[in-house]
Design a protein around this motif. Structure first.
Motif, PDB file in Angstrom:
ATOM      1  N   MET A  48     -16.902  -6.817 -13.425  1.00 27.29           N
ATOM      2  CA  MET A  48     -15.711  -7.003 -14.253  1.00 27.29           C
ATOM      3  C   MET A  48     -15.796  -8.242 -15.130  1.00 27.29           C
ATOM      4  O   MET A  48     -15.241  -8.285 -16.233  1.00 27.29           O
ATOM      5  CB  MET A  48     -14.480  -7.078 -13.356  1.00 27.29           C
ATOM      6  N   LEU A  49     -16.493  -9.280 -14.648  1.00 24.78           N
ATOM      7  CA  LEU A  49     -16.534 -10.530 -15.401  1.00 24.78           C
ATOM      8  C   LEU A  49     -17.640 -10.576 -16.455  1.00 24.78           C
ATOM      9  O   LEU A  49     -17.667 -11.492 -17.274  1.00 24.78           O
ATOM     10  CB  LEU A  49     -16.712 -11.711 -14.431  1.00 24.78           C
ATOM     11  N   ARG A  50     -18.519  -9.596 -16.456  1.00 21.36           N
ATOM     12  CA  ARG A  50     -19.618  -9.608 -17.434  1.00 21.36           C
ATOM     13  C   ARG A  50     -19.099  -9.654 -18.871  1.00 21.36           C
ATOM     14  O   ARG A  50     -19.511 -10.522 -19.654  1.00 21.36           O
ATOM     15  CB  ARG A  50     -20.528  -8.407 -17.205  1.00 21.36           C
ATOM     16  N   PRO A  51     -18.165  -8.761 -19.280  1.00 20.94           N
ATOM     17  CA  PRO A  51     -17.682  -8.848 -20.666  1.00 20.94           C
ATOM     18  C   PRO A  51     -16.842 -10.089 -20.928  1.00 20.94           C
ATOM     19  O   PRO A  51     -16.846 -10.617 -22.045  1.00 20.94           O
ATOM     20  CB  PRO A  51     -16.853  -7.568 -20.827  1.00 20.94           C
ATOM     21  N   VAL A  52     -16.119 -10.569 -19.910  1.00 20.10           N
ATOM     22  CA  VAL A  52     -15.324 -11.789 -20.086  1.00 20.10           C
ATOM     23  C   VAL A  52     -16.232 -12.964 -20.402  1.00 20.10           C
ATOM     24  O   VAL A  52     -15.983 -13.735 -21.350  1.00 20.10           O
ATOM     25  CB  VAL A  52     -14.485 -12.076 -18.823  1.00 20.10           C
ATOM     26  N   PHE A  53     -17.308 -13.123 -19.640  1.00 22.15           N
ATOM     27  CA  PHE A  53     -18.187 -14.267 -19.880  1.00 22.15           C
ATOM     28  C   PHE A  53     -19.032 -14.094 -21.128  1.00 22.15           C
ATOM     29  O   PHE A  53     -19.473 -15.089 -21.716  1.00 22.15           O
ATOM     30  CB  PHE A  53     -19.034 -14.574 -18.640  1.00 22.15           C
ATOM     31  N   ALA A  54     -19.245 -12.876 -21.557  1.00 20.49           N
ATOM     32  CA  ALA A  54     -19.900 -12.702 -22.857  1.00 20.49           C
ATOM     33  C   ALA A  54     -19.031 -13.294 -23.958  1.00 20.49           C
ATOM     34  O   ALA A  54     -19.532 -13.971 -24.875  1.00 20.49           O
ATOM     35  CB  ALA A  54     -20.173 -11.223 -23.105  1.00 20.49           C
ATOM     36  N   GLU A  55     -17.712 -13.075 -23.874  1.00 20.79           N
ATOM     37  CA  GLU A  55     -16.801 -13.641 -24.873  1.00 20.79           C
ATOM     38  C   GLU A  55     -16.647 -15.150 -24.696  1.00 20.79           C
ATOM     39  O   GLU A  55     -16.620 -15.903 -25.690  1.00 20.79           O
ATOM     40  CB  GLU A  55     -15.446 -12.949 -24.779  1.00 20.79           C
ATOM     41  N   LEU A  56     -16.541 -15.607 -23.459  1.00 26.70           N
ATOM     42  CA  LEU A  56     -16.431 -17.049 -23.229  1.00 26.70           C
ATOM     43  C   LEU A  56     -17.668 -17.778 -23.732  1.00 26.70           C
ATOM     44  O   LEU A  56     -17.574 -18.863 -24.321  1.00 26.70           O
ATOM     45  CB  LEU A  56     -16.226 -17.333 -21.743  1.00 26.70           C
ATOM     46  N   ALA A  57     -18.833 -17.204 -23.496  1.00 28.56           N
ATOM     47  CA  ALA A  57     -20.071 -17.849 -23.948  1.00 28.56           C
ATOM     48  C   ALA A  57     -20.098 -17.989 -25.457  1.00 28.56           C
ATOM     49  O   ALA A  57     -20.549 -19.006 -26.001  1.00 28.56           O
ATOM     50  CB  ALA A  57     -21.280 -17.058 -23.458  1.00 28.56           C
ATOM     51  N   GLY A  58     -19.606 -16.969 -26.157  1.00 29.32           N
ATOM     52  CA  GLY A  58     -19.588 -17.042 -27.608  1.00 29.32           C
ATOM     53  C   GLY A  58     -18.627 -18.082 -28.140  1.00 29.32           C
ATOM     54  O   GLY A  58     -18.855 -18.679 -29.202  1.00 29.32           O
ATOM     55  N   ALA A  59     -17.564 -18.348 -27.406  1.00 25.12           N
ATOM     56  CA  ALA A  59     -16.541 -19.291 -27.880  1.00 25.12           C
ATOM     57  C   ALA A  59     -16.759 -20.711 -27.386  1.00 25.12           C
ATOM     58  O   ALA A  59     -16.282 -21.661 -28.021  1.00 25.12           O
ATOM     59  CB  ALA A  59     -15.157 -18.811 -27.426  1.00 25.12           C
ATOM     60  N   PHE A  60     -17.464 -20.877 -26.263  1.00 28.96           N
ATOM     61  CA  PHE A  60     -17.537 -22.192 -25.627  1.00 28.96           C
ATOM     62  C   PHE A  60     -18.979 -22.554 -25.254  1.00 28.96           C
ATOM     63  O   PHE A  60     -19.361 -22.608 -24.083  1.00 28.96           O
ATOM     64  CB  PHE A  60     -16.646 -22.231 -24.379  1.00 28.96           C
ATOM     65  N   ASP A  61     -19.798 -22.783 -26.278  1.00 30.43           N
ATOM     66  CA  ASP A  61     -21.108 -23.416 -26.124  1.00 30.43           C
ATOM     67  C   ASP A  61     -22.022 -22.720 -25.134  1.00 30.43           C
ATOM     68  O   ASP A  61     -22.798 -23.363 -24.423  1.00 30.43           O
ATOM     69  CB  ASP A  61     -20.931 -24.878 -25.690  1.00 30.43           C
ATOM     70  N   GLY A  62     -21.939 -21.397 -25.064  1.00 33.84           N
ATOM     71  CA  GLY A  62     -22.867 -20.665 -24.207  1.00 33.84           C
ATOM     72  C   GLY A  62     -22.611 -20.819 -22.728  1.00 33.84           C
ATOM     73  O   GLY A  62     -23.534 -20.616 -21.916  1.00 33.84           O
ATOM     74  N   CYS A  63     -21.379 -21.160 -22.323  1.00 34.55           N
ATOM     75  CA  CYS A  63     -21.100 -21.299 -20.895  1.00 34.55           C
ATOM     76  C   CYS A  63     -21.495 -20.019 -20.174  1.00 34.55           C
ATOM     77  O   CYS A  63     -21.485 -18.927 -20.747  1.00 34.55           O
ATOM     78  CB  CYS A  63     -19.640 -21.639 -20.655  1.00 34.55           C
ATOM     79  N   ALA A  64     -21.842 -20.145 -18.895  1.00 36.61           N
ATOM     80  CA  ALA A  64     -22.415 -19.000 -18.186  1.00 36.61           C
ATOM     81  C   ALA A  64     -21.878 -18.923 -16.767  1.00 36.61           C
ATOM     82  O   ALA A  64     -21.396 -19.907 -16.202  1.00 36.61           O
ATOM     83  CB  ALA A  64     -23.941 -19.117 -18.160  1.00 36.61           C
ATOM     84  N   LEU A  65     -21.992 -17.737 -16.202  1.00 36.35           N
ATOM     85  CA  LEU A  65     -21.645 -17.480 -14.814  1.00 36.35           C
ATOM     86  C   LEU A  65     -22.890 -16.970 -14.104  1.00 36.35           C
ATOM     87  O   LEU A  65     -23.566 -16.064 -14.610  1.00 36.35           O
ATOM     88  CB  LEU A  65     -20.535 -16.427 -14.731  1.00 36.35           C
ATOM     89  N   LEU A  66     -23.195 -17.535 -12.950  1.00 35.24           N
ATOM     90  CA  LEU A  66     -24.281 -16.993 -12.131  1.00 35.24           C
ATOM     91  C   LEU A  66     -23.736 -15.763 -11.409  1.00 35.24           C
ATOM     92  O   LEU A  66     -22.936 -15.868 -10.479  1.00 35.24           O
ATOM     93  CB  LEU A  66     -24.784 -18.030 -11.129  1.00 35.24           C
ATOM     94  N   ALA A  67     -24.164 -14.592 -11.863  1.00 35.29           N
ATOM     95  CA  ALA A  67     -23.634 -13.336 -11.337  1.00 35.29           C
ATOM     96  C   ALA A  67     -24.149 -13.079  -9.925  1.00 35.29           C
ATOM     97  O   ALA A  67     -25.192 -13.607  -9.502  1.00 35.29           O
ATOM     98  CB  ALA A  67     -24.029 -12.186 -12.249  1.00 35.29           C
ATOM     99  N   GLU A  68     -23.397 -12.246  -9.213  1.00 37.78           N
ATOM    100  CA  GLU A  68     -23.786 -11.812  -7.871  1.00 37.78           C
ATOM    101  C   GLU A  68     -23.783 -10.274  -7.894  1.00 37.78           C
ATOM    102  O   GLU A  68     -22.864  -9.630  -7.391  1.00 37.78           O
ATOM    103  CB  GLU A  68     -22.829 -12.379  -6.826  1.00 37.78           C
ATOM    104  N   PRO A  69     -24.823  -9.698  -8.493  1.00 31.80           N
ATOM    105  CA  PRO A  69     -24.762  -8.275  -8.849  1.00 31.80           C
ATOM    106  C   PRO A  69     -25.099  -7.306  -7.728  1.00 31.80           C
ATOM    107  O   PRO A  69     -25.032  -6.088  -7.947  1.00 31.80           O
ATOM    108  CB  PRO A  69     -25.810  -8.179  -9.968  1.00 31.80           C
ATOM    109  N   ALA A  70     -25.475  -7.805  -6.540  1.00 31.41           N
ATOM    110  CA  ALA A  70     -25.889  -6.859  -5.505  1.00 31.41           C
ATOM    111  C   ALA A  70     -25.789  -7.507  -4.128  1.00 31.41           C
ATOM    112  O   ALA A  70     -25.808  -8.734  -3.988  1.00 31.41           O
ATOM    113  CB  ALA A  70     -27.326  -6.401  -5.757  1.00 31.41           C
ATOM    114  N   TYR A  71     -25.678  -6.651  -3.123  1.00 30.47           N
ATOM    115  CA  TYR A  71     -25.826  -7.115  -1.738  1.00 30.47           C
ATOM    116  C   TYR A  71     -26.563  -6.044  -0.947  1.00 30.47           C
ATOM    117  O   TYR A  71     -26.652  -4.883  -1.347  1.00 30.47           O
ATOM    118  CB  TYR A  71     -24.475  -7.411  -1.091  1.00 30.47           C
ATOM    119  N   ARG A  72     -27.057  -6.455   0.194  1.00 37.36           N
ATOM    120  CA  ARG A  72     -27.691  -5.514   1.129  1.00 37.36           C
ATOM    121  C   ARG A  72     -27.383  -5.976   2.546  1.00 37.36           C
ATOM    122  O   ARG A  72     -27.364  -7.179   2.829  1.00 37.36           O
ATOM    123  CB  ARG A  72     -29.198  -5.438   0.908  1.00 37.36           C
ATOM    124  N   THR A  73     -27.149  -5.007   3.432  1.00 37.44           N
ATOM    125  CA  THR A  73     -26.931  -5.316   4.837  1.00 37.44           C
ATOM    126  C   THR A  73     -27.264  -4.080   5.665  1.00 37.44           C
ATOM    127  O   THR A  73     -27.871  -3.124   5.159  1.00 37.44           O
ATOM    128  CB  THR A  73     -25.497  -5.813   5.090  1.00 37.44           C
TER     129      THR A  73
END
Length: 551
Positions: free
Chosen positions: A289-314
């Motif tokens: 859900m946050l992927r498109p949000v941070f794409a927009e934030l990065a464009g507006a605020f100096d390339g800020c980024a989120l370290l995603a957590e795209p998977a888990y295994r157990t």
């Protein structure tokens, strides 16, 4: 004038952390604190004890810069009081204040002191020419949170946890299991895990486990049966070297530039550090859900980024403790980002345990350079956090351990990187933006905050925990700088509010105006939270002075 950097020892650091909590959560709210010359004098009203500590400089904003010795008034004399008596006094005061006892509290303080002393002894010197600055910054938090009653408390003996302690500069290899495919649970794309460890036999998938956690779970009957029956194979400790990061349970694998967030059935400061089943699913859902949000934030605020957590295994073995305890969340790495990343908590460390501490980076620099560094830092960190909340209804948790700041070759900040989706939430009902109906109810609950709760979390983490501690460290190098530091921060928030007014909801604009006007800020009540043994999500707040109100 350059203030002398405090020397770290477990006795003083434990005592000052306790006193910081008492000042913030008991003495100031109850009007039992006053400045007398170069000391802050405090009264614990219910146990009837008067204490004092030295002020390293004039206070500014939400905290007091306290230093040892801590003294207790006995008649006309002031006598040194040790951390253990201070812990007992704190417990007595809180028991009388709440009408409830907490026999665990003093033991947690003792455990924190024991751990800090062991870490200081085990840490040893490092030659800076051999330092990976990012890893060293992750492993520099020897004293921990200055406003927590037991910032280094962890279960177990030092012999059990020192091999995995980031503060001891630990390195280790992960324990690898091969799990039969029909016994695997996963979401997202955990394929990177297949590239890290040993090859799995046909029909199996590999699963890394923190070796400390494996030792804690090895005797579970269901796991023993699975190992005996071949549903799970123990491949041993192998694969690339892992480096524990500041949270202890999350390991960085430099060779793969990947983080693995493991479960640890161990209480570290506030919480048992396991990946609950709903947090496993929630991390993957939030990353999506946050992927498109941070794409927009990065464009507006100096390339800020989120370290995603795209998977888990157990595993899906018939034991929920194993399902949660063997769960691993995959977190993206840091090398694709600009500059050299450093942990914000290491920058703010007043003891200079890391080469990244501002007490080292800014030593000998003119104040103009320190102010320019701070202005660049605030510009990168503050606007995207505010905008995530005010425009998108995303509650980031930007405390000092959740933010990396990349710096260039001159150590000037160039990019802000946010991490740890466990503390990231969505504002419930924010414009209907978040479609959560497909998620299980417990997952939905874990991902959302009410708007006021979310704002308190953002403001506490960003201004009280993060910027105030960073400003205090700069003031250790340049005494008297704090008024100008906060004037610059105020100007950055004003500029953000002006430039993005069209994107901010009316209630958000009101919150911003109040923030800029200097209303008291929410300070997380770590002491009372530990005393009440409350979940961190339900932590209370006390009002602390805003540095914007002191302009």
């Amino acid at each position: 004038m350059l203030l002398t950097r405090p020397v770290l020892n477990a006795d003083d650091a434990t005592g000052i952390a306790l006193l910081n909590c008492l000042v913030r959560e008991v003495c100031v709210p109850e009007h039992q604190a006053r400045r007398t010359g170069r000391h802050l004098v405090l009264r614990l009203p219910r146990v009837g004890v008067v204490l004092r500590a030295r002020l390293r400089r004039a206070p500014y904003g939400p905290s007091y810069p306290l230093a040892a010795p801590i003294e207790e008034q006995r008649g006309a004399e002031w006598l040194a009081v040790g951390w253990r008596r201070l812990a007992d006094l704190t417990a007595g005061e809180l028991e009388l204040a709440t009408g409830r006892a907490n026999p665990e509290f003093t033991e947690q303080v003792i455990a924190g002191h024991t751990a800090m002393a062991a870490l200081i002894e085990a840490r040893g010197p490092v030659r800076e020419s051999e330092v990976d600055r990012f890893i060293e910054s992750e492993q520099a938090l020897v004293a921990g949170h200055r406003f927590h009653p037991a910032p280094k408390a962890r279960q177990g003996t030092p012999a059990e946890w020192l091999p995995y302690a980031p503060e001891a500069r630990a390195r280790f290899r992960l324990r690898w299991l091969a799990v039969r495919a029909d016994l695997v649970a996963e979401e997202g794309d955990p394929a990177p895990l297949e590239l890290l460890g040993p090859p799995a036999p046909p029909g199996y998938r590999t699963l890394p486990v923190h070796p400390w956690q494996f030792s804690l779970l090895a005797e579970r009957p269901v796991l023993r049966a699975a190992l005996a029956g071949g549903g799970v194979l123990d491949l041993g400790a192998t694969g690339p070297e892992a480096v524990p990061t500041s949270s202890v349970r999350t390991a960085y694998l430099p060779a793969a530039d990947l983080f693995c967030k493991f479960s640890l059935d161990v209480r570290i400061t506030n919480c048992v550090r396991k990946n609950a089943w709903y947090e496993l699913t929630g991390a993957v859902a939030l990353s999506r859900m946050l992927r498109p949000v941070f794409a927009e934030l990065a464009g507006a605020f100096d390339g800020c980024a989120l370290l995603a957590e795209p998977a888990y295994r157990t595993v899906t073995l018939a034991d929920r403790r194993l399902h949660e305890g063997l769960g691993v969340i995959v977190r993206s790495g840091v090398r694709s980002h600009a500059g050299s990343p450093l942990l914000a908590a290491a920058l703010a460390d007043p003891y200079g345990c890391s080469p990244a501490s501002l007490t080292r980076l800014l030593a000998g620099t003119p104040i103009e350079d320190a102010l320019a560094w701070w202005d660049a830092y605030v510009r990168l960190v503050v606007p995207p956090v505010l905008h995530a909340f005010l425009a998108y209804g995303v509650v980031l948790e930007p405390h000092l351990q959740n933010v990396l700041v990349a710096v260039d070759a001159t150590d000037r900040p160039v990019q802000a990187i946010f991490r740890d989706l466990e503390g990231t939430k969505l504002v419930a009902g924010h414009d209907g933006r978040w479609e959560l109906s497909d998620l299980p109810p417990r997952v939905r609950e874990s991902l959302t905050y009410e708007a006021g709760q979310g704002w308190n979390r953002v403001v506490y983490c960003l201004f009280v925990n993060h910027l105030a501690e960073l400003a205090a460290t700069i003031a250790d190098v340049h005494p008297g700088a704090e008024p100008e530091l906060w004037r610059l921060a105020h100007r950055r928030v004003e500029r953000y509010a002006s430039e993005h007014a069209q994107s901010i909801r009316p209630e958000g604009a009101a919150r911003l105006r109040a923030l800029l006007a200097g209303v008291p800020l929410p300070g997380k009540a770590n002491l009372r939270n530990r005393w009440e043994r409350a979940a961190d999500r339900h932590a209370g707040y006390v009002a602390v002075p805003s540095p914007f109100g002191a302009r």
